[in-house]
Scaffold this motif. Structure first.
Motif, PDB file in Angstrom:
ATOM      1  N   LEU A  24      20.350   4.343 -36.545  1.00  0.00           N
ATOM      2  CA  LEU A  24      19.360   4.773 -35.564  1.00  0.00           C
ATOM      3  C   LEU A  24      18.632   3.516 -35.104  1.00  0.00           C
ATOM      4  O   LEU A  24      18.232   2.700 -35.931  1.00  0.00           O
ATOM      5  N   ARG A  25      18.479   3.352 -33.797  1.00  0.00           N
ATOM      6  CA  ARG A  25      17.764   2.174 -33.298  1.00  0.00           C
ATOM      7  C   ARG A  25      16.785   2.549 -32.196  1.00  0.00           C
ATOM      8  O   ARG A  25      17.073   3.378 -31.333  1.00  0.00           O
ATOM      9  N   PHE A  26      15.622   1.906 -32.254  1.00  0.00           N
ATOM     10  CA  PHE A  26      14.603   2.030 -31.218  1.00  0.00           C
ATOM     11  C   PHE A  26      14.418   0.654 -30.589  1.00  0.00           C
ATOM     12  O   PHE A  26      14.051  -0.300 -31.261  1.00  0.00           O
ATOM     13  N   LEU A  27      14.706   0.562 -29.303  1.00  0.00           N
ATOM     14  CA  LEU A  27      14.476  -0.658 -28.538  1.00  0.00           C
ATOM     15  C   LEU A  27      13.291  -0.427 -27.615  1.00  0.00           C
ATOM     16  O   LEU A  27      13.307   0.483 -26.791  1.00  0.00           O
ATOM     17  N   TRP A  28      12.252  -1.246 -27.771  1.00  0.00           N
ATOM     18  CA  TRP A  28      11.038  -1.132 -26.953  1.00  0.00           C
ATOM     19  C   TRP A  28      11.018  -2.291 -25.972  1.00  0.00           C
ATOM     20  O   TRP A  28      11.039  -3.460 -26.375  1.00  0.00           O
ATOM     21  N   VAL A  29      10.995  -1.973 -24.676  1.00  0.00           N
ATOM     22  CA  VAL A  29      11.032  -2.994 -23.622  1.00  0.00           C
ATOM     23  C   VAL A  29       9.817  -2.820 -22.721  1.00  0.00           C
ATOM     24  O   VAL A  29       9.878  -2.133 -21.699  1.00  0.00           O
ATOM     25  N   PRO A  30       8.692  -3.419 -23.086  1.00  0.00           N
ATOM     26  CA  PRO A  30       7.495  -3.346 -22.252  1.00  0.00           C
ATOM     27  C   PRO A  30       7.515  -4.446 -21.183  1.00  0.00           C
ATOM     28  O   PRO A  30       8.006  -5.541 -21.433  1.00  0.00           O
ATOM     29  N   THR A  31       6.980  -4.146 -20.013  1.00  0.00           N
ATOM     30  CA  THR A  31       7.039  -5.105 -18.911  1.00  0.00           C
ATOM     31  C   THR A  31       6.375  -6.423 -19.262  1.00  0.00           C
ATOM     32  O   THR A  31       6.938  -7.500 -19.034  1.00  0.00           O
ATOM     33  N   PRO A  77       9.533  -7.740 -26.296  1.00  0.00           N
ATOM     34  CA  PRO A  77      10.338  -6.593 -26.722  1.00  0.00           C
ATOM     35  C   PRO A  77      10.621  -6.639 -28.215  1.00  0.00           C
ATOM     36  O   PRO A  77      10.517  -7.698 -28.853  1.00  0.00           O
ATOM     37  N   LEU A  78      10.991  -5.490 -28.763  1.00  0.00           N
ATOM     38  CA  LEU A  78      11.325  -5.416 -30.180  1.00  0.00           C
ATOM     39  C   LEU A  78      12.400  -4.366 -30.389  1.00  0.00           C
ATOM     40  O   LEU A  78      12.620  -3.482 -29.552  1.00  0.00           O
ATOM     41  N   ALA A  79      13.072  -4.493 -31.523  1.00  0.00           N
ATOM     42  CA  ALA A  79      14.064  -3.498 -31.921  1.00  0.00           C
ATOM     43  C   ALA A  79      13.853  -3.160 -33.388  1.00  0.00           C
ATOM     44  O   ALA A  79      13.627  -4.052 -34.209  1.00  0.00           O
ATOM     45  N   VAL A  80      13.923  -1.869 -33.690  1.00  0.00           N
ATOM     46  CA  VAL A  80      13.850  -1.398 -35.073  1.00  0.00           C
ATOM     47  C   VAL A  80      15.117  -0.586 -35.332  1.00  0.00           C
ATOM     48  O   VAL A  80      15.403   0.377 -34.614  1.00  0.00           O
ATOM     49  N   ARG A  81      15.870  -0.999 -36.346  1.00  0.00           N
ATOM     50  CA  ARG A  81      17.144  -0.346 -36.657  1.00  0.00           C
ATOM     51  C   ARG A  81      17.129   0.211 -38.074  1.00  0.00           C
ATOM     52  O   ARG A  81      16.806  -0.497 -39.022  1.00  0.00           O
ATOM     53  N   GLY A 126      13.544  -4.867 -38.545  1.00  0.00           N
ATOM     54  CA  GLY A 126      12.706  -5.031 -37.363  1.00  0.00           C
ATOM     55  C   GLY A 126      12.790  -6.446 -36.828  1.00  0.00           C
ATOM     56  O   GLY A 126      12.797  -7.406 -37.596  1.00  0.00           O
ATOM     57  N   ARG A 127      12.867  -6.580 -35.499  1.00  0.00           N
ATOM     58  CA  ARG A 127      12.907  -7.898 -34.886  1.00  0.00           C
ATOM     59  C   ARG A 127      12.133  -7.879 -33.570  1.00  0.00           C
ATOM     60  O   ARG A 127      12.217  -6.921 -32.801  1.00  0.00           O
ATOM     61  N   MET A 128      11.418  -8.952 -33.327  1.00  0.00           N
ATOM     62  CA  MET A 128      10.647  -9.117 -32.106  1.00  0.00           C
ATOM     63  C   MET A 128      10.910 -10.508 -31.546  1.00  0.00           C
ATOM     64  O   MET A 128      11.151 -11.448 -32.294  1.00  0.00           O
ATOM     65  N   THR A 129      10.858 -10.626 -30.207  1.00  0.00           N
ATOM     66  CA  THR A 129      11.109 -11.923 -29.591  1.00  0.00           C
ATOM     67  C   THR A 129       9.874 -12.419 -28.838  1.00  0.00           C
ATOM     68  O   THR A 129       8.856 -11.718 -28.730  1.00  0.00           O
ATOM     69  N   SER A 130       9.993 -13.615 -28.295  1.00  0.00           N
ATOM     70  CA  SER A 130       8.918 -14.236 -27.522  1.00  0.00           C
ATOM     71  C   SER A 130       9.022 -13.929 -26.032  1.00  0.00           C
ATOM     72  O   SER A 130       8.249 -14.459 -25.233  1.00  0.00           O
ATOM     73  N   GLY A 131       9.953 -13.097 -25.640  1.00  0.00           N
ATOM     74  CA  GLY A 131      10.166 -12.816 -24.218  1.00  0.00           C
ATOM     75  C   GLY A 131       9.189 -11.810 -23.656  1.00  0.00           C
ATOM     76  O   GLY A 131       8.231 -11.374 -24.309  1.00  0.00           O
TER      77      GLY A 131
END
Length: 222
Positions: free
Chosen positions: A67-74, A78-82, A95-100
């Motif tokens: 199961l994965r949740f990808l959060w893409v806020p403007t 963004p982050l992904a939780v798997r 859980g992973r988050m980036t600097s973008g």
């Protein structure tokens, strides 16, 4: 957590080039090829930057369930939780988050977490999925005049089945509860108010489950 059998997109991964990762089925996000290509590449670019696997391709390559949740806020990273249920029954969360910035460009990984989920957390996740009737949800909703905001992308994969659900700013309901709960379990540095700033009051059970997860997350930092 169990992933029941029901209607979903059957797995038929297509590789255009050797070694190329395909994250989503063609045509899943829009009937117009140009719009569908844009959305698939947008989300795929963020998943690549987070170093996430393709759950679509994994659905037939392994007996594990995901199961994965990808959060893409403007305007935010963004982050992904798997969540992964191994063949031995152990359930882990990554859980992973980036600097973008979700609406503009990808970045590099700034935060990465891994932990094992207990039976209570797995039960709560399954409850949110059951309440949402996840496998029967449409992959996308038509949103008129949508500009800035957050894209919430949920994927389930396992036993040869795959399904993706894409929603814009889901501030209430079981999918919204699930996204907030997964982030709280991941211990990524995101305030629940940022995820759902205009949420209506939650029911007591949901509020209790999310609050417990946030308390555990904060306690693990001390």
């Amino acid at each position: 957590m169990t992933l029941e059998t029901s209607l979903s997109v059957l797995c038929c991964p297509r590789m255009e080039e050797p070694g190329q990762v395909e994250y989503f089925p063609v045509g899943i996000f829009h009937e117009r090829p140009d719009s569908d290509d844009f959305v698939r590449e947008w989300y795929s670019a963020h998943l690549r930057s987070i170093h996430e696997p393709s759950l679509w391709q994994l659905c037939e390559a392994t007996d594990a369930e995901f199961l994965r949740f990808l959060w893409v806020p403007t305007w935010s990273p963004p982050l992904a939780v798997r969540v992964e249920i191994g063949t031995d029954g152990a359930t882990c969360i990554y859980g992973r988050m980036t600097s973008g910035f979700g609406g503009y460009g990808t970045g590099s990984v700034t935060h990465s977490t891994t932990s094992v989920l207990d039976r209570e957390a797995c039960g709560n996740i399954q409850n949110y999925l059951d309440l949402a009737e996840f496998w029967t949800l449409a992959a996308r909703e038509v949103v008129s005049a949508a500009c800035d905001g957050d894209q919430w992308i949920f994927e389930r994969s396992g036993n040869g089945r795959y399904h993706v659900v894409d929603r814009w700013n889901p501030r209430t309901g079981p999918l919204s509860d699930l996204g907030v709960y997964l982030v709280s379990l991941s211990a990524l540095p995101v305030a629940k108010e940022r995820l759902r700033p205009v949420a209506k009051p939650l029911d007591a059970a949901t509020e209790t489950a999310i609050s417990r997860a946030w308390i555990k997350r904060d306690a693990s930092k001390t």
